[in-house]
Design a protein around this motif. Structure first.
Motif, mmCIF file in Angstrom:
data_model
loop_
_atom_site.group_PDB
_atom_site.id
_atom_site.type_symbol
_atom_site.label_atom_id
_atom_site.label_comp_id
_atom_site.label_asym_id
_atom_site.label_seq_id
_atom_site.Cartn_x
_atom_site.Cartn_y
_atom_site.Cartn_z
ATOM 1 N N ILE A 97 66.222 -62.602 78.462
ATOM 2 C CA ILE A 97 65.516 -61.377 78.107
ATOM 3 C C ILE A 97 65.227 -61.444 76.614
ATOM 4 O O ILE A 97 66.149 -61.436 75.799
ATOM 5 N N LYS A 98 63.961 -61.548 76.282
ATOM 6 C CA LYS A 98 63.600 -61.654 74.865
ATOM 7 C C LYS A 98 63.430 -60.257 74.274
ATOM 8 O O LYS A 98 62.779 -59.397 74.865
ATOM 9 N N VAL A 99 63.997 -60.070 73.136
ATOM 10 C CA VAL A 99 63.949 -58.762 72.474
ATOM 11 C C VAL A 99 63.090 -58.905 71.223
ATOM 12 O O VAL A 99 63.448 -59.611 70.292
ATOM 13 N N ASP A 100 61.943 -58.256 71.244
ATOM 14 C CA ASP A 100 61.016 -58.341 70.122
ATOM 15 C C ASP A 100 61.210 -57.108 69.240
ATOM 16 O O ASP A 100 60.754 -56.009 69.565
ATOM 17 N N ILE A 101 61.897 -57.297 68.132
ATOM 18 C CA ILE A 101 62.262 -56.168 67.273
ATOM 19 C C ILE A 101 61.017 -55.463 66.714
ATOM 20 O O ILE A 101 60.935 -54.232 66.703
ATOM 21 N N ASP A 102 60.053 -56.263 66.267
ATOM 22 C CA ASP A 102 58.844 -55.673 65.682
ATOM 23 C C ASP A 102 58.110 -54.801 66.687
ATOM 24 O O ASP A 102 57.596 -53.736 66.363
ATOM 25 N N LYS A 103 58.099 -55.296 67.923
ATOM 26 C CA LYS A 103 57.385 -54.553 68.960
ATOM 27 C C LYS A 103 58.082 -53.222 69.262
ATOM 28 O O LYS A 103 57.438 -52.185 69.395
ATOM 29 N N ILE A 104 59.393 -53.288 69.308
ATOM 30 C CA ILE A 104 60.134 -52.040 69.562
ATOM 31 C C ILE A 104 59.865 -51.051 68.429
ATOM 32 O O ILE A 104 59.595 -49.875 68.639
ATOM 33 N N GLN A 105 59.930 -51.600 67.217
ATOM 34 C CA GLN A 105 59.750 -50.754 66.046
ATOM 35 C C GLN A 105 58.362 -50.105 66.051
ATOM 36 O O GLN A 105 58.218 -48.902 65.850
ATOM 37 N N SER A 106 57.345 -50.949 66.331
ATOM 38 C CA SER A 106 55.995 -50.398 66.296
ATOM 39 C C SER A 106 55.771 -49.392 67.424
ATOM 40 O O SER A 106 55.114 -48.365 67.233
ATOM 41 N N LEU A 107 56.345 -49.672 68.580
ATOM 42 C CA LEU A 107 56.220 -48.722 69.692
ATOM 43 C C LEU A 107 56.882 -47.397 69.359
ATOM 44 O O LEU A 107 56.371 -46.325 69.662
ATOM 45 N N GLN A 108 58.028 -47.508 68.699
ATOM 46 C CA GLN A 108 58.746 -46.276 68.361
ATOM 47 C C GLN A 108 58.019 -45.513 67.253
ATOM 48 O O GLN A 108 57.992 -44.287 67.247
ATOM 49 N N ASP A 109 57.403 -46.273 66.313
ATOM 50 C CA ASP A 109 56.637 -45.616 65.257
ATOM 51 C C ASP A 109 55.449 -44.861 65.844
ATOM 52 O O ASP A 109 55.148 -43.744 65.461
ATOM 53 N N GLU A 110 54.767 -45.549 66.786
ATOM 54 C CA GLU A 110 53.614 -44.901 67.421
ATOM 55 C C GLU A 110 54.041 -43.656 68.177
ATOM 56 O O GLU A 110 53.404 -42.617 68.103
ATOM 57 N N SER A 111 55.113 -43.790 68.893
ATOM 58 C CA SER A 111 55.546 -42.660 69.716
ATOM 59 C C SER A 111 55.996 -41.489 68.867
ATOM 60 O O SER A 111 55.959 -40.344 69.295
ATOM 61 N N ALA A 112 56.407 -41.776 67.646
ATOM 62 C CA ALA A 112 56.854 -40.698 66.763
ATOM 63 C C ALA A 112 55.705 -39.753 66.418
ATOM 64 O O ALA A 112 55.911 -38.602 66.058
ATOM 65 N N LEU A 113 54.474 -40.256 66.507
ATOM 66 C CA LEU A 113 53.318 -39.432 66.180
ATOM 67 C C LEU A 113 52.894 -38.538 67.335
ATOM 68 O O LEU A 113 52.104 -37.625 67.184
#
Lengths: 184, 249
Positions: B209-225
């Motif tokens: 299971i690959k964990v892409d930190i940047d992707k999680i971060q960007s998804l969470q940043d987007e969702s914060a809006l």
């Protein structure tokens, strides 16, 4: 008979789980003992197998040759338990004494010193080697039968058998076998 | 017949051969070759010893007790689903199936805005993934093993990098989810992998299971809006799964 019954739309009464398994219990236990080397572990292994088989009743009822199929299931269960044992470090019990690891100690209940010596020597073997010796040399299964039971190619089985025998011969005191005694 | 052939023949002797006559050409060679004679004697002695090994019998009472135990236990617990797994891992997930019969695929992420707002400014990313395993039939007494990389920890279990626990899979869909915490600074955006292994009898399945930190971060940043209109799956927890990982057997 089953065809005739099904022609008339009558279902044959299904054999119970116990009726299918009971005739094989003693044989399964013996092989489990030869795999594990102790009564306690053999019972655990057999109980695990029964739990598994109970969930496979539909499949079990369709099997024509039950004995080799049961041997196959027992072998898989043995390998699985052995692997679990290898993954787990020694566990300390409530009395702070090291629990003896599975498959390392022969059963002191055995009366026959020669059998003890063999089980002790079998503890030197890997699970695969132990299984091939148990089924082939002790129980008389042929290598093609073992290939089915153990899901292993014939060549690998031959190699495993050769190595396992070599190891055992090193650890068992063998009396020279009188060739003349045999019937020619 | 030379020694090599004799040795091969000797190696193929079985307990059945103990009462059979030795092949004449084998005997001719053995009579004249001391080392082969010794090897044959050793082999026959070995076969004789192992064929007479003492093995205890299972008494009828013990056999019946063992059968009763399994039939009684399974009758009383017939409809009891012991529940598959308590948890699993996180993040942007890519899984690879090692064995042919197991197909692993990912689904599109669903994000909880509430959770993302809470975590965007923190050193750690905390998230949760749901693993869905489809099995065609019951798989009792399987073992699930998880190995975590250095910068990922199970929420509440910082010191544990590897854990194995028994699982009972029921036929059909089994789901598990488990919160993880990723140290986003130490990981430096590098892709991390969580290894999972499922053991069942002699079979073993491994997936990454690959964990892409940047992707999680960007998804969470987007969702914060986003403040409204997002479907939050698994509403029982604040930390909604970012990804679902599905395994078919």
């Amino acid at each position: 008979m089953s065809q005739i019954l099904s022609f008339f739309g009558i279902k044959e009464k299904e054999q119970s789980f116990e009726a299918i398994i009971s005739p094989h219990m003693n044989n399964l236990y013996k092989v489990a003992f030869q795999y594990t080397g102790t009564k306690h572990d053999a019972e655990d292994l057999l109980q695990d197998l029964l739990e598994y088989l109970f969930t496979k009743q539909k499949e079990l009822r369709k099997i024509e040759k039950v004995k080799p199929w049961l041997m196959k299931c027992l072998h898989h269960r043995f390998i699985d338990l052995y692997r679990k044992q290898q993954r787990q470090p020694d566990i300390e019990d409530i009395d702070d004494e090291k629990v003896q690891p599975l498959f390392r100690y022969f059963d002191n209940h055995l009366q026959d010193e020669q059998s003890k010596e063999i089980f002790n020597a079998m503890n030197m073997l890997s699970a695969d080697h132990r299984a091939v010796v148990t089924l082939h040399d002790i129980n008389g299964y042929t290598l093609p039968e073992l290939s089915e039971i153990m899901d292993t190619p014939l060549g690998t089985l031959k190699s495993n058998l050769h190595r396992a025998r070599a190891t055992l011969k090193k650890h068992i005191k063998l009396q020279p076998y009188e060739l003349d005694v045999r019937h020619y | 017949m030379n020694c090599e052939l004799v040795n091969k023949n000797i190696d193929e002797l079985t307990i059945v051969d103990l009462n059979q006559p030795i092949e004449s050409n084998l005997k001719t060679h053995v009579d004249s070759c001391e080392s082969c004679q010794h090897a044959l004697q050793q082999q026959l002695a070995y076969l004789h010893r192992v064929s007479t090994i003492e093995t205890p019998e299972l008494s009828a009472q013990s056999a019946q007790a063992m059968l009763n135990k399994v039939t009684h236990k399974n009758t009383t617990h017939e409809n009891h689903n012991s529940g598959f797994l308590q948890g699993f891992i996180a993040a942007s997930v890519l899984a690879v199936s090692i064995f042919g019969a197991w197909n692993v695929f990912t689904q599109s992420p669903e994000i909880s805005p509430l959770y993302a707002i809470e975590n965007t400014q923190q050193e750690f990313l905390t998230t949760e993934v749901t693993l869905v395993i489809n099995v065609p039939e019951d798989m009792y007494d399987a073992d699930l093993n998880i190995s975590l990389p250095q910068h990922i920890a199970l929420e509440g279990y910082d010191d544990i990098q590897e854990l194995t626990w028994p699982v009972d899979l029921k036929a059909g869909v089994n789901t598990l989810s488990l919160p993880i915490r990723v140290n986003k600074h130490l990981s430096n955006g590098k892709p991390l992998s969580i290894m999972a292994k499922l053991y069942h009898y002699a079979e073993e399945r491994e997936f990454e299971i690959k964990v892409d930190i940047d992707k999680i971060q960007s998804l969470q940043d987007e969702s914060a809006l986003i403040t409204t209109g997002t479907n939050v799956a698994y509403s029982t927890t604040k930390q909604a799964p970012l990804n679902n990982l599905t395994v078919n057997t």
